[in-house]
Motif scaffolding. Sequence first.
Motif, PDB file in Angstrom:
ATOM      1  N   GLY A 108      41.312  69.574 -55.875  1.00 47.43           N
ATOM      2  CA  GLY A 108      40.899  69.009 -57.151  1.00 47.43           C
ATOM      3  C   GLY A 108      41.896  69.124 -58.285  1.00 47.43           C
ATOM      4  O   GLY A 108      41.587  68.792 -59.423  1.00 47.43           O
TER       5      GLY A 108
ATOM      6  N   THR B 160      42.366  65.993 -60.175  1.00 43.05           N
ATOM      7  CA  THR B 160      41.296  65.558 -61.070  1.00 43.05           C
ATOM      8  C   THR B 160      41.483  66.142 -62.464  1.00 43.05           C
ATOM      9  O   THR B 160      41.280  65.460 -63.458  1.00 43.05           O
ATOM     10  CB  THR B 160      39.926  66.019 -60.528  1.00 43.05           C
ATOM     11  OG1 THR B 160      39.924  67.444 -60.465  1.00 43.05           O
ATOM     12  CG2 THR B 160      39.661  65.463 -59.155  1.00 43.05           C
ATOM     13  N   ALA B 161      41.880  67.428 -62.504  1.00 39.09           N
ATOM     14  CA  ALA B 161      42.035  68.067 -63.812  1.00 39.09           C
ATOM     15  C   ALA B 161      43.289  67.575 -64.521  1.00 39.09           C
ATOM     16  O   ALA B 161      43.379  67.593 -65.736  1.00 39.09           O
ATOM     17  CB  ALA B 161      42.077  69.582 -63.653  1.00 39.09           C
TER      18      ALA B 161
ATOM     19  N   ASN C 251      40.715  60.531 -66.461  1.00 44.62           N
ATOM     20  CA  ASN C 251      39.523  60.848 -65.682  1.00 44.62           C
ATOM     21  C   ASN C 251      39.296  59.839 -64.552  1.00 44.62           C
ATOM     22  O   ASN C 251      38.177  59.476 -64.232  1.00 44.62           O
ATOM     23  CB  ASN C 251      38.282  60.876 -66.580  1.00 44.62           C
ATOM     24  CG  ASN C 251      37.798  62.302 -66.779  1.00 44.62           C
ATOM     25  OD1 ASN C 251      38.129  63.175 -65.961  1.00 44.62           O
ATOM     26  ND2 ASN C 251      37.051  62.542 -67.829  1.00 44.62           N
TER      27      ASN C 251
ATOM     28  N   ASP D 193      38.512  61.770 -59.115  1.00 46.03           N
ATOM     29  CA  ASP D 193      37.406  62.714 -59.064  1.00 46.03           C
ATOM     30  C   ASP D 193      37.319  63.268 -57.655  1.00 46.03           C
ATOM     31  O   ASP D 193      38.013  62.807 -56.753  1.00 46.03           O
ATOM     32  CB  ASP D 193      36.097  62.050 -59.500  1.00 46.03           C
ATOM     33  CG  ASP D 193      35.207  63.041 -60.242  1.00 46.03           C
ATOM     34  OD1 ASP D 193      35.372  64.244 -60.027  1.00 46.03           O
ATOM     35  OD2 ASP D 193      34.335  62.595 -61.015  1.00 46.03           O
ATOM     36  N   LEU D 194      36.473  64.269 -57.492  1.00 41.39           N
ATOM     37  CA  LEU D 194      36.474  65.004 -56.244  1.00 41.39           C
ATOM     38  C   LEU D 194      35.079  65.006 -55.620  1.00 41.39           C
ATOM     39  O   LEU D 194      34.126  65.490 -56.224  1.00 41.39           O
ATOM     40  CB  LEU D 194      36.930  66.449 -56.510  1.00 41.39           C
ATOM     41  CG  LEU D 194      37.018  67.371 -55.317  1.00 41.39           C
ATOM     42  CD1 LEU D 194      38.085  66.882 -54.341  1.00 41.39           C
ATOM     43  CD2 LEU D 194      37.345  68.784 -55.779  1.00 41.39           C
TER      44      LEU D 194
ATOM     45  N   PHE E 215      32.436  68.018 -55.617  1.00 38.91           N
ATOM     46  CA  PHE E 215      32.594  68.772 -56.877  1.00 38.91           C
ATOM     47  C   PHE E 215      32.973  67.788 -57.984  1.00 38.91           C
ATOM     48  O   PHE E 215      33.851  68.059 -58.775  1.00 38.91           O
ATOM     49  CB  PHE E 215      33.678  69.849 -56.765  1.00 38.91           C
ATOM     50  CG  PHE E 215      33.348  70.967 -55.817  1.00 38.91           C
ATOM     51  CD1 PHE E 215      32.591  72.046 -56.241  1.00 38.91           C
ATOM     52  CD2 PHE E 215      33.771  70.933 -54.498  1.00 38.91           C
ATOM     53  CE1 PHE E 215      32.272  73.088 -55.364  1.00 38.91           C
ATOM     54  CE2 PHE E 215      33.457  71.963 -53.621  1.00 38.91           C
ATOM     55  CZ  PHE E 215      32.699  73.045 -54.047  1.00 38.91           C
ATOM     56  N   ASN E 216      32.340  66.624 -57.989  1.00 35.48           N
ATOM     57  CA  ASN E 216      32.773  65.655 -58.993  1.00 35.48           C
ATOM     58  C   ASN E 216      32.191  66.001 -60.363  1.00 35.48           C
ATOM     59  O   ASN E 216      31.382  66.918 -60.493  1.00 35.48           O
ATOM     60  CB  ASN E 216      32.486  64.214 -58.547  1.00 35.48           C
ATOM     61  CG  ASN E 216      31.010  63.862 -58.568  1.00 35.48           C
ATOM     62  OD1 ASN E 216      30.215  64.543 -59.188  1.00 35.48           O
ATOM     63  ND2 ASN E 216      30.661  62.786 -57.878  1.00 35.48           N
ATOM     64  N   ASN E 217      32.650  65.279 -61.372  1.00 33.85           N
ATOM     65  CA  ASN E 217      32.260  65.629 -62.740  1.00 33.85           C
ATOM     66  C   ASN E 217      30.743  65.659 -62.910  1.00 33.85           C
ATOM     67  O   ASN E 217      30.194  66.579 -63.510  1.00 33.85           O
ATOM     68  CB  ASN E 217      32.876  64.626 -63.728  1.00 33.85           C
ATOM     69  CG  ASN E 217      34.365  64.879 -63.912  1.00 33.85           C
ATOM     70  OD1 ASN E 217      34.818  66.026 -63.795  1.00 33.85           O
ATOM     71  ND2 ASN E 217      35.131  63.836 -64.171  1.00 33.85           N
TER      72      ASN E 217
END
Lengths: 711, 72
Positions: free
Chosen positions: A682, A685-686, A691, A694-695, A698-700
Amino acid sequence: MDIRAHGKDFDRFVNRAKDEYGIRYIRSMPSSIKELQQTNNLLIKYVNQDGSFTEEEFDMVVLSVGLMPPKEAKKLSASLGIELEGHGFCKTDLENPVQTSRPGVFVCGAFGGPKDIPETVMEASAAAACAEGLLASKRGTMITPVENPAEKDLRGQGVRTGVFVCHCGINIGGVVDVPAVRDYAATLPTVVYSADNLFTCSQDTAVKMAEVIKEKDLTRVVVASCSPRTHEGLFQENCEKAGLNRYLFEMANIRDQDSWVHMHEPEAATAKAKDLLRMAVAKAQYLKPLKPGQLSVNHQALIIGGGLAGITAALSLADQGFASTIVEKEDRLGGNYNHLYKTLEGLDTRAHLTGLLEKIYKNPLITVVTSARIEKIEGFIGNYKTTVKAKDGEKVFEHGIVLVATGAYENKPKEYLYGQNDKVKSQRELETMIYEKDSKLAAVKNIVMIQCVGSRDKERPYCSRYCCSEAIKNALELKAADPSRDITILYRDIRTFAFKEDYYKQAREANIKFISYEENRKPEVMAAGDKVEVKVLDPILNETVTLPADAVVLSVGVVPNPENAAIGNMLKVPTNQDGFFLEAHVKLRPVDFQTDGVFMCGMSHSPKFSDETITQANAAVSRACLVLSLDFIEAEGKTAYVNKERCSACGLCEINCPYSAIRVNPAEGCAEVNAVLCKGCGICTASCRMNAVDLNGFNNEEVLAQIFNLN
Amino acid sequence: MAENLANKEWEPKFVAIVCNWCTYAGADLAGISRIQYPTNVRIIRVPCTGRINPFYIVKALQTGADGVLVSG
């Protein structure tokens, strides 16, 4: 008294203990330990190096007690028909340390002699490889494939969550009010079923869970129990068996992170369990069914380095039916093993090597490319493509795994007149003279050996492990040929561990002298006419002695292959601060890298003995065969994905990805994830300013659902 | 928060967003070792602290957390 820190990186720990924590190392054998009446403290009496006595009080005394052969060893050896060695441990073969005296019976771990964890783990894998070699023709014949029902079609279905709260015997139930948590679960949005179980991981609960999933038409399952690190896989399998995608599962850790750490606060622990469960249920509603990609596996291996490690590995792979290519930089195979004549234990290594090479060149599964260099390595586990530059041009090999066996080199010292005075030699040069029967050796009567030359110093703070045994081997050989020879070994610590200690004892008995020196008071070597002289402080006499010598022999130690870093870069695997390759776990995964599909063996890992190299090579093969024997590899399901509309193709994710799993596709103008390479960390993603990445899992939405449900 | 600090009964509430491979495992180990600690922390597991969007921290504070621990 010796400090035996001969394991990989162990001297660093000794140095840290001394320098950072002020731990004292006193070379002494305590004569007595007495308990003091008033304080119950322990009084130790010991002799200092200068002969004076010290008495010192301690709160606690910890003894390092060593290992003994198991009590049942004799019985076991009789019933298995295997021999024991002199000390009562299992006798092992010199050419293969996991082979017992009986074909088909292998040994690993401390039964074959006292040893540390990494060596034990390596031996376990090596023994498995040797057994697999014998059983290769029957591979896979006893496996019943698991067949899961077709996955439930979730299109148009709302979220229907089932919650299973676990008592874990009394582990959770003894602290947390489990029925209350179960009833609370029923009040949460999306929950259509909640139950409590004595053991959610038991077989009968698994059956019940599968029934409930079908009966209640669940589309999400949440288990509040132990840690997902240990039990997520098991519960996911239960879901799969009931036709529910394994990624529609979530856990709340109410044991390891709740009941066990708040044992005296049942009310607060119950409240925390409710919170953790609410967060898990909230996250679960956003979970998506995932389908991990599959990738095909090429069943061939590439072995970088054709020394003892590389050739042992190639033969072991061939025993298991897998083809390999050895890429060797030099014009012949054998590496350092070419310079060895005999081991301390008496193996004729020349004959051994000749035998191995004969087998290598006869084996149709093994391709050897000498005088070759690796130019480029592309791909990943199961699908590598490597360009090799050989004398007759470039060749491309396709393979499924890489075995790094790049070896190490003998250190070339700059001190003690080495290279300036022909009376100063390395142990390896002396060994050649002994076994090639050099006529000059007859006149060599006084020999001084110096240990730790270029090892355990500021530049190379590691122990080269084999030099103590090498010196004792050569000293014993010289003494046997001519008992009138005077041999002195100047050492810092003699590290003849386990059975090698027998030879150290032999050397002492043969009147070979041992004088210890400190790192900051190194011996001095000076030319004196047609001889050389060595000056050293004898700590027992407490004065400097001068030793005349016909030969000064240096134990020069090992330097890592300078090309390790470049090869490591191509494979994206790390080397440690000394330049040896860094394993996935120092103790428990000593031949693996963090990167799947790449393995290591031999001195590319750390300085070691030839028999240890053989074991590690077999161990690496065993690990590699876990990949090579598969037709397909299931990739990670929780991988990153790109929302194309948001992506501005800035490439930050590409820079940050440690697995090269995300790349900007210039034609599409956006980043693309290679789901097979992605490990789901991830980081992309950070780092994404839009944005856009995404993962899965463990998405937003999923993480924020937990955060919004904190209270 | 200032009023809260004056109130002796008040207990702050924390969120720990932690890496699966180290801190989360460490929290499990604390359990296995039966190390007792205060109950006012809620752990959120992520695959790597590199996954943590700064936005999560802001949102956690907005939602009412008195402190956020990022560990990995």
